[in-house]
Design a protein around this motif. Sequence first.
Motif, PDB file in Angstrom:
ATOM      1  N   SER A  33      43.562 -57.916  21.865  1.00 22.42           N
ATOM      2  CA  SER A  33      44.473 -56.867  22.306  1.00 22.42           C
ATOM      3  C   SER A  33      44.788 -57.002  23.795  1.00 22.42           C
ATOM      4  CB  SER A  33      43.857 -55.493  22.024  1.00 22.42           C
ATOM      5  OG  SER A  33      44.686 -54.462  22.510  1.00 22.42           O
ATOM      6  N   MET A  34      43.758 -57.193  24.624  1.00 26.52           N
ATOM      7  CA  MET A  34      43.982 -57.327  26.064  1.00 26.52           C
ATOM      8  C   MET A  34      44.704 -58.635  26.384  1.00 26.52           C
ATOM      9  SD  MET A  34      43.711 -55.884  29.003  1.00 26.52           S
ATOM     10  CE  MET A  34      42.423 -54.622  28.964  1.00 26.52           C
ATOM     11  N   ALA A  35      44.365 -59.701  25.662  1.00 29.62           N
ATOM     12  CA  ALA A  35      45.038 -60.983  25.891  1.00 29.62           C
ATOM     13  C   ALA A  35      46.533 -60.865  25.625  1.00 29.62           C
ATOM     14  CB  ALA A  35      44.422 -62.068  25.014  1.00 29.62           C
ATOM     15  N   ASP A  36      46.901 -60.115  24.591  1.00 27.40           N
ATOM     16  CA  ASP A  36      48.327 -59.900  24.288  1.00 27.40           C
ATOM     17  C   ASP A  36      49.025 -59.160  25.428  1.00 27.40           C
ATOM     18  OD1 ASP A  36      48.055 -61.164  21.872  1.00 27.40           O
ATOM     19  OD2 ASP A  36      47.906 -59.321  20.682  1.00 27.40           O
ATOM     20  N   PRO A 299      33.649 -62.722  33.981  1.00 27.42           N
ATOM     21  CA  PRO A 299      34.714 -61.704  34.047  1.00 27.42           C
ATOM     22  C   PRO A 299      35.618 -61.718  32.822  1.00 27.42           C
ATOM     23  CG  PRO A 299      35.179 -63.513  35.556  1.00 27.42           C
ATOM     24  CD  PRO A 299      33.791 -63.725  35.052  1.00 27.42           C
ATOM     25  N   GLU A 300      35.684 -62.842  32.122  1.00 24.81           N
ATOM     26  CA  GLU A 300      36.504 -62.897  30.908  1.00 24.81           C
ATOM     27  C   GLU A 300      36.022 -61.902  29.855  1.00 24.81           C
ATOM     28  OE1 GLU A 300      35.601 -65.585  32.584  1.00 24.81           O
ATOM     29  OE2 GLU A 300      37.585 -66.387  33.139  1.00 24.81           O
ATOM     30  N   GLU A 301      34.738 -61.513  29.926  1.00 24.71           N
ATOM     31  CA  GLU A 301      34.194 -60.552  28.963  1.00 24.71           C
ATOM     32  C   GLU A 301      34.781 -59.157  29.132  1.00 24.71           C
ATOM     33  OE1 GLU A 301      29.818 -62.599  28.145  1.00 24.71           O
ATOM     34  OE2 GLU A 301      30.011 -61.032  29.669  1.00 24.71           O
ATOM     35  N   LEU A 302      35.451 -58.901  30.274  1.00 22.11           N
ATOM     36  CA  LEU A 302      36.106 -57.602  30.471  1.00 22.11           C
ATOM     37  C   LEU A 302      37.147 -57.352  29.387  1.00 22.11           C
ATOM     38  CD1 LEU A 302      36.581 -57.711  34.355  1.00 22.11           C
ATOM     39  CD2 LEU A 302      35.034 -56.213  33.084  1.00 22.11           C
ATOM     40  N   TYR A 303      37.771 -58.403  28.885  1.00 27.32           N
ATOM     41  CA  TYR A 303      38.758 -58.253  27.811  1.00 27.32           C
ATOM     42  C   TYR A 303      38.154 -57.579  26.586  1.00 27.32           C
ATOM     43  CZ  TYR A 303      42.338 -61.427  29.826  1.00 27.32           C
ATOM     44  OH  TYR A 303      43.303 -62.009  30.593  1.00 27.32           O
ATOM     45  N   GLY A 304      36.935 -57.969  26.268  1.00 28.67           N
ATOM     46  CA  GLY A 304      36.300 -57.449  25.057  1.00 28.67           C
ATOM     47  C   GLY A 304      35.568 -56.138  25.263  1.00 28.67           C
ATOM     48  N   SER A 470      46.371 -52.209  30.599  1.00 31.30           N
ATOM     49  CA  SER A 470      45.972 -51.155  29.657  1.00 31.30           C
ATOM     50  C   SER A 470      46.094 -49.764  30.252  1.00 31.30           C
ATOM     51  CB  SER A 470      44.522 -51.390  29.224  1.00 31.30           C
ATOM     52  OG  SER A 470      43.692 -51.593  30.376  1.00 31.30           O
ATOM     53  N   ALA A 471      46.473 -49.659  31.522  1.00 31.06           N
ATOM     54  CA  ALA A 471      46.505 -48.361  32.199  1.00 31.06           C
ATOM     55  C   ALA A 471      47.529 -47.429  31.568  1.00 31.06           C
ATOM     56  CB  ALA A 471      46.833 -48.561  33.676  1.00 31.06           C
ATOM     57  N   LEU A 529      56.878 -47.923  42.294  1.00 33.89           N
ATOM     58  CA  LEU A 529      55.913 -48.170  43.371  1.00 33.89           C
ATOM     59  C   LEU A 529      54.767 -47.172  43.402  1.00 33.89           C
ATOM     60  CD1 LEU A 529      58.355 -49.207  46.231  1.00 33.89           C
ATOM     61  CD2 LEU A 529      57.002 -50.709  44.765  1.00 33.89           C
ATOM     62  N   TRP A 530      54.483 -46.516  42.279  1.00 36.47           N
ATOM     63  CA  TRP A 530      53.276 -45.703  42.173  1.00 36.47           C
ATOM     64  C   TRP A 530      52.056 -46.611  42.073  1.00 36.47           C
ATOM     65  CZ3 TRP A 530      55.542 -42.624  37.434  1.00 36.47           C
ATOM     66  CH2 TRP A 530      56.667 -41.906  37.859  1.00 36.47           C
ATOM     67  N   ILE A 531      52.287 -47.839  41.647  1.00 34.13           N
ATOM     68  CA  ILE A 531      51.242 -48.854  41.485  1.00 34.13           C
ATOM     69  C   ILE A 531      51.667 -50.057  42.314  1.00 34.13           C
ATOM     70  CG2 ILE A 531      50.210 -50.486  39.833  1.00 34.13           C
ATOM     71  CD1 ILE A 531      50.663 -48.277  37.670  1.00 34.13           C
ATOM     72  N   ASP A 532      50.759 -50.596  43.125  1.00 31.48           N
ATOM     73  CA  ASP A 532      51.100 -51.746  43.965  1.00 31.48           C
ATOM     74  C   ASP A 532      51.100 -53.052  43.191  1.00 31.48           C
ATOM     75  OD1 ASP A 532      51.390 -50.401  46.523  1.00 31.48           O
ATOM     76  OD2 ASP A 532      49.232 -50.071  46.446  1.00 31.48           O
ATOM     77  N   LYS A 533      50.205 -53.168  42.223  1.00 30.09           N
ATOM     78  CA  LYS A 533      50.109 -54.431  41.496  1.00 30.09           C
ATOM     79  C   LYS A 533      49.418 -54.210  40.157  1.00 30.09           C
ATOM     80  CE  LYS A 533      48.436 -59.231  42.122  1.00 30.09           C
ATOM     81  NZ  LYS A 533      49.753 -59.899  42.046  1.00 30.09           N
ATOM     82  N   ILE A 534      50.004 -54.701  39.080  1.00 29.98           N
ATOM     83  CA  ILE A 534      49.340 -54.723  37.778  1.00 29.98           C
ATOM     84  C   ILE A 534      48.568 -56.028  37.711  1.00 29.98           C
ATOM     85  CG2 ILE A 534      49.603 -54.594  35.281  1.00 29.98           C
ATOM     86  CD1 ILE A 534      52.314 -53.255  35.719  1.00 29.98           C
ATOM     87  N   ILE A 535      47.272 -55.948  37.501  1.00 32.00           N
ATOM     88  CA  ILE A 535      46.417 -57.127  37.583  1.00 32.00           C
ATOM     89  C   ILE A 535      45.795 -57.459  36.234  1.00 32.00           C
ATOM     90  CG2 ILE A 535      45.892 -56.854  40.037  1.00 32.00           C
ATOM     91  CD1 ILE A 535      43.210 -55.570  39.221  1.00 32.00           C
ATOM     92  N   ASP A 536      45.592 -58.736  35.997  1.00 30.26           N
ATOM     93  CA  ASP A 536      44.782 -59.210  34.890  1.00 30.26           C
ATOM     94  C   ASP A 536      43.353 -58.717  35.138  1.00 30.26           C
ATOM     95  OD1 ASP A 536      43.168 -60.748  33.168  1.00 30.26           O
ATOM     96  OD2 ASP A 536      44.400 -62.536  33.393  1.00 30.26           O
ATOM     97  N   PRO A 537      42.695 -58.108  34.139  1.00 29.70           N
ATOM     98  CA  PRO A 537      41.311 -57.642  34.358  1.00 29.70           C
ATOM     99  C   PRO A 537      40.398 -58.695  34.963  1.00 29.70           C
ATOM    100  CG  PRO A 537      42.130 -56.819  32.266  1.00 29.70           C
ATOM    101  CD  PRO A 537      43.188 -57.753  32.790  1.00 29.70           C
ATOM    102  N   VAL A 538      40.611 -59.962  34.602  1.00 29.49           N
ATOM    103  CA  VAL A 538      39.792 -61.054  35.136  1.00 29.49           C
ATOM    104  C   VAL A 538      39.943 -61.149  36.654  1.00 29.49           C
ATOM    105  CG1 VAL A 538      39.548 -63.577  35.133  1.00 29.49           C
ATOM    106  CG2 VAL A 538      39.809 -62.357  32.982  1.00 29.49           C
ATOM    107  N   GLU A 539      41.094 -60.699  37.182  1.00 27.26           N
ATOM    108  CA  GLU A 539      41.377 -60.803  38.615  1.00 27.26           C
ATOM    109  C   GLU A 539      40.925 -59.567  39.405  1.00 27.26           C
ATOM    110  OE1 GLU A 539      45.567 -61.310  38.579  1.00 27.26           O
ATOM    111  OE2 GLU A 539      45.502 -63.376  37.850  1.00 27.26           O
TER     112      GLU A 539
END
Length: 567
Positions: A33-36, A299-304, A470-471, A529-539
């Motif tokens: 789900s997160m990878a998608d 950190p890749e485990e954050l996806y799961g 996912s936010a 601009l309510w959010i500065d950056k959407i990040i990959d959880p791994v990052e």
Amino acid sequence: MPDRAKPVSEAPDNLLLTTIDPTSQRFEKNMRSMADLVTRLRNEEEKICEGGGPKAIESQHKKGRLTARERISLLLDPGTQLFELGIYAAYGMYEEWGGAPAAGVVTGLGRINGRLFMLIVNDATVKAGAFFPMTAKKVIRAQNIAIDNHIPTIYLVDSAGVFLPLQEDVFPDTDDFGRVFRNNAVMSAMGIPQIAAIMGMCVAGGGYLPVMCDNVLMTEGSGLFLAGPALVQAAIGQQVSAEELGGAKMHAAISGTVDYREPNDEACLARIRSLVEKMGHRTRSPFDRKKAEPPRYSPEELYGIYEANPARPYDMKEVIARVVDASRFDEYKAEYGKTVTCGYARIGGFAVGIVANQPQHQQQVDEQGHKRVEFGRVVYTESAEKAARFIMDCNQNLVPLIFLHDVNGFMVGRDAEWSGIIKAGAKMVNAVSNSVVPKITVIIGGSFGAGHYAMCGKAYDPRLLFAWPSARYAVMSGESAAGTLVEIKIKQLERGGKKLSDEEKRQLFESVKKTYDEQQDPRYGAARLWIDKIIDPVETRAALIEALEAAALNPDVAEFKVGVLQT
């Protein structure tokens, strides 16, 4: 003689242990789900990076000019990349004008000769770099980040000025075009270095931006004037060429406006790098930093680990364990107010205080000895009081704060009100509002209602605000909002004599929920601009280190005062 006491271990037992099962079906489903979500994000960002598209890029090249992103690539240190901010600005907006990818300006943090800079670079492939309303707001947001963190700033100017069809939304207000030049002056007075390079058109009021910077460069073929040749002829009847009116040679030799005249983009960018190399070094911040250690877990485990279904709990400490140095965390009041987790750690070697919502349900015992279950993702009275005290401690000890959001809001109902939830919430909001150490926010899951405020939402001046794909970001969840709004609508219709069938009620509910769900998507917030950056959880860890390094450039920490606290 009695035996000497055994020496106490230098390090407390603060290692976060993991209990996840990476082979479980639930973990694997969460991973997919997160990878998608991340794949969709990457694909959209690649499209946004095309700016105005191939034809516009070709047109820029025919003028002998590089695109915004090509200029940035040459300017930054080899092997480094721009930590881009606001890439989703204006996403889905201005469609009637053909859209404005990234709001027609690229902003972000990058390293030049090892020094951290804020870059603000017009994208001339998007409507000739014209300023839409969100363009001005994006530039101002980048300047405000630079002001808060004392980050030296470089502007690469290539803009046709205000987008005239929308001038009423660009020109007059405090977060509109004029604020850019006001910020130039304020940054200069604060001693924040600013370098501007005119690498294309720079016309009308926009001409003030580079001239209010410390150093001004200009390439051949560029133009700097308050009014272009056509407007000059219409206004005063004078016929003059663009080069004679405001070309690089004129400004270098006659008006004396520019400091360096360069033959092309490549030479101009090389000159900027040479100037940067000779800058002095300022006092660093008082925040503690040691040699960084990587987390013990992948950190890749954050996806799961993350559960997108709000009905399913997960342990926020599993997230923290994959972000902080050596997965070590000194938890504060671990047995009290357990729906908010607080504690000290290091990230990239920086000492930090972490305030995080706990999505797991918690057993709590009240002062009468009664046991109860507290719902995860909800801020209770004890949790708010604990968080308020911890935030004050971090300010007392000069420790930057990290907020990790997955919050449905404050607890409601008779028991909550009797326990003083409003007073406790007010203490937490007060502590966040008056906090003087850097605050950095990451929205992981939901960020709803007053919970968003208490956890240092955008209105509470986080130095940077990140979000996972996912936010979800709104007053309340789509389900709750749709139920409330539909109930009100049904009563309005019934008062008018109309009774809806069950199917009509369902359709109304789905329609309202669809609209609300779209608005709580992080891309909707990032577009504004309510959010500065959407990040990959791994990052997440890398993003927080970047933010902390930026915050460390500002050595000034004001005196901490909270004013009146409700007791």
